[in-house]
Design a protein around this motif. Structure first.
Motif, PDB file in Angstrom:
ATOM      1  N   HIS A  63       0.839  -1.206   0.000  1.00  0.00           N
ATOM      2  CA  HIS A  63       0.000   0.000   0.000  1.00  0.00           C
ATOM      3  C   HIS A  63       0.868   1.249   0.000  1.00  0.00           C
ATOM      4  O   HIS A  63       2.096   1.168   0.021  1.00  0.00           O
ATOM      5  CB  HIS A  63      -1.018  -0.001   1.134  1.00  0.00           C
ATOM      6  N   HIS A  65       1.173   3.970   2.144  1.00  0.00           N
ATOM      7  CA  HIS A  65       1.767   4.642   3.310  1.00  0.00           C
ATOM      8  C   HIS A  65       3.297   4.655   3.163  1.00  0.00           C
ATOM      9  O   HIS A  65       3.890   3.648   2.768  1.00  0.00           O
ATOM     10  CB  HIS A  65       1.385   3.906   4.604  1.00  0.00           C
ATOM     11  N   HIS A  68       5.794   2.013   3.823  1.00  0.00           N
ATOM     12  CA  HIS A  68       5.788   0.876   2.894  1.00  0.00           C
ATOM     13  C   HIS A  68       6.242   1.266   1.489  1.00  0.00           C
ATOM     14  O   HIS A  68       6.567   0.399   0.690  1.00  0.00           O
ATOM     15  CB  HIS A  68       4.385   0.253   2.825  1.00  0.00           C
ATOM     16  N   HIS A 163      -7.665  -1.804   5.413  1.00  0.00           N
ATOM     17  CA  HIS A 163      -6.655  -0.857   5.908  1.00  0.00           C
ATOM     18  C   HIS A 163      -6.830   0.545   5.332  1.00  0.00           C
ATOM     19  O   HIS A 163      -7.349   1.415   6.019  1.00  0.00           O
ATOM     20  CB  HIS A 163      -5.253  -1.408   5.662  1.00  0.00           C
ATOM     21  N   ASP A 184      -0.373  -4.362   5.657  1.00  0.00           N
ATOM     22  CA  ASP A 184      -1.101  -3.899   6.837  1.00  0.00           C
ATOM     23  C   ASP A 184      -2.536  -4.384   6.695  1.00  0.00           C
ATOM     24  O   ASP A 184      -3.220  -4.041   5.734  1.00  0.00           O
ATOM     25  CB  ASP A 184      -1.062  -2.362   6.932  1.00  0.00           C
ATOM     26  N   HIS A 397      -5.878  -0.691  11.566  1.00  0.00           N
ATOM     27  CA  HIS A 397      -5.160  -1.965  11.665  1.00  0.00           C
ATOM     28  C   HIS A 397      -6.001  -2.993  12.420  1.00  0.00           C
ATOM     29  O   HIS A 397      -6.571  -2.683  13.463  1.00  0.00           O
ATOM     30  CB  HIS A 397      -3.870  -1.795  12.476  1.00  0.00           C
TER      31      HIS A 397
HETATM   32 ZN    ZN Z   1      -0.260   1.347   6.572  1.00  0.00          ZN
END
Ligand code: ZN
Length: 454
Positions: A63, A65, A68, A163, A184, A397
């Motif tokens: 993803h 974020h 990541h 998520h 996640d 999460h």
């Molecule tokens: Zn995340």
């Protein structure tokens, strides 16, 4: 050659996610995240990787974020030439997040040089906006569920993880075996996102453990929110909410829109002071099929807040001393516009700093929640007299029970299960819980560990 999996991040921390998979035919990096939090973690962003980026054939992002995806600009700068596979929404969100991360890096370096508080002369950005734009050219969006060939005998499939928008569970078939990376994991009853896809089989599994040692409170988040907001507003305070621009900011807008509509909070101005969060909110609007918010409520999310785009208007908020709610990034108060609001509003006991998400150890957010009476911002100490509140129920999460429920969908134990993406206590607690509840063999890898997958 046997398959090998090397953990280059998200070990003993929730940041820096990077797992390098070597198969007989290819090398794939699953996630390419930045380290955040403790300085010794952040310094890892500057260390060379134990692999030449040019030797890695492809990257897969779970993803967008930055913990990541945020190393990608550097990875490309260091010579990576392959494709970066991810979902369509992840690619769109990376288009917002990565240039913004580059901008933050440049700004921090500029600020450090101006004030002379960096030990490095001159302070340099880890990467620039231009590096981020170069990285975006490598993105290859894939629809969920479609099998894509990576190399001879290796293929990839993305499945929805909940998520945040676009978040994916990564399934790789290689050399006749199946590897699953949870990324996640979202929640069963998330405010915005649908539950993660059920997985019933893997030979090797890498599972996250952010909340591996605890369950989210099952109490009424909206009621908790209303109580906190009303408490601060009644004493004439300003409420500052540091929030991730993607995911958390949208959940906050939705809750505030519902509370205002039900007249459970007063009609004070709400500002979303993050151009990126504003753009991300629009992307949620464009990807209705992925989440559960109705078009009507999406519109309500837009109407509830005033969107602050320019730096001038952002600064003007700090002069405007009247009850209001400011949502601003970054979510763990590690950078961004929210720092200026903390400087302006943290010293006054009428105000409230409201945290609505996980605060990684070593971040200002964690220090504030830990009761720090001052925090260092841009090289100076800012006294903290405002009330500091955590409302945990908005987390995107899965908590311990939800992770275990998801794992319960497997019809047979994986040969090996690796628990990553957790602070040490959380990762170890999940390892034990999986052993006790499911009877699986389970390991918590260390930074730079290489595991041979026989
Ligand atoms: Zn995340």
């Amino acid at each position: 050659m046997p398959m090998e999996l090397t953990f280059l991040g998200a070990t003993g921390t929730v940041t820096g996610s990077k797992s390098l998979l070597r198969t007989s035919a290819t090398a794939v990096l699953v996630d390419c995240g930045l380290f955040q939090g403790f300085k010794q973690l952040r310094l890892r962003n500057w260390q060379p990787l134990p692999v030449e980026p040019a030797d890695v054939e492809s990257v897969v992002l779970t993803h967008a974020h930055v913990d990541h995806s945020g190393y990608l600009p550097l990875f490309v700068k260091q010579g990576f030439r392959g494709r970066v596979y991810c979902s369509g929404a992840t690619a769109a969100l990376c288009g917002l997040l990565l240039p913004d991360a580059g901008h933050l890096q440049e700004e921090e370096a500029r600020f450090a040089n101006k004030r002379g508080f960096s030990k490095h002369k001159p302070a340099l950005p880890l990467f620039t906006v231009e590096d981020a734009r170069n990285a975006l050219a490598h993105l290859e969006p894939l629809p969920f569920g479609r099998e894509t060939r990576l190399a001879a005998g290796a293929s990839l499939r993305l499945l929805p993880a909940g998520h945040i928008l676009g978040a994916s569970i990564v399934r790789i078939e290689a050399d006749g075996r199946t590897l699953v990376f949870s990324g996640d994991l979202g929640r069963h009853e998330d405010l915005l996102m649908r539950p993660p896809a059920k997985i019933d089989q893997a030979d090797y599994l890498v599972v996250e453990s952010t909340y591996g040692d605890r369950d989210h409170p099952r109490n009424d988040v909206e009621a908790e929110f209303a109580a906190a907001v009303n408490r601060a507003l009644h004493r004439g305070g300003v409420i500052v909410i540091p929030a991730f621009a993607v995911g958390r900011a949208q959940a906050l807008l939705l809750v505030l829109a519902r509370l205002k509509a039900a007249r459970r909070i007063p009609d004070v101005p709400i500002f979303l002071n993050s151009p990126m969060a504003t753009d991300a909110t629009e992307l949620y609007h464009e990807h209705h099929e992925e989440h559960r918010v109705s078009p009507e409520e999406c519109l309500a999310m837009f109407r509830v807040a005033r969107f602050v785009r320019t730096a001038e208007k952002s600064k003007a908020l700090n002069m405007k001393y009247e009850p209001m709610i400011i949502i601003s990034a970054s979510g763990m108060a590690t950078g961004g516009r929210v720092l200026h609001h903390l400087k302006a509003f943290a010293p006054d006991p009428r105000n409230m700093l409201l945290f609505a998400g996980f605060q990684a150890a070593g971040t200002r957010g964690a220090a504030l929640l830990g009761g720090a009476d001052a925090v260092k911002i841009h090289g100076e100490y800012v006294p903290v007299r405002a009330e500091v509140v955590l409302i945990d129920g908005l987390s995107a999460h899965a908590d311990r029970s939800e992770i275990l429920d998801w794992l319960g969908g497997f019809t047979a134990p994986p040969r090996r299960t690796f628990v990553t993406h957790g602070e040490p206590a959380a990762a170890d607690a999940l390892r034990r819980a999986i052993g006790e509840r499911l009877g699986w063999r389970c390991e918590v890898p260390d930074y730079r560990d290489t595991e041979v997958l026989e």
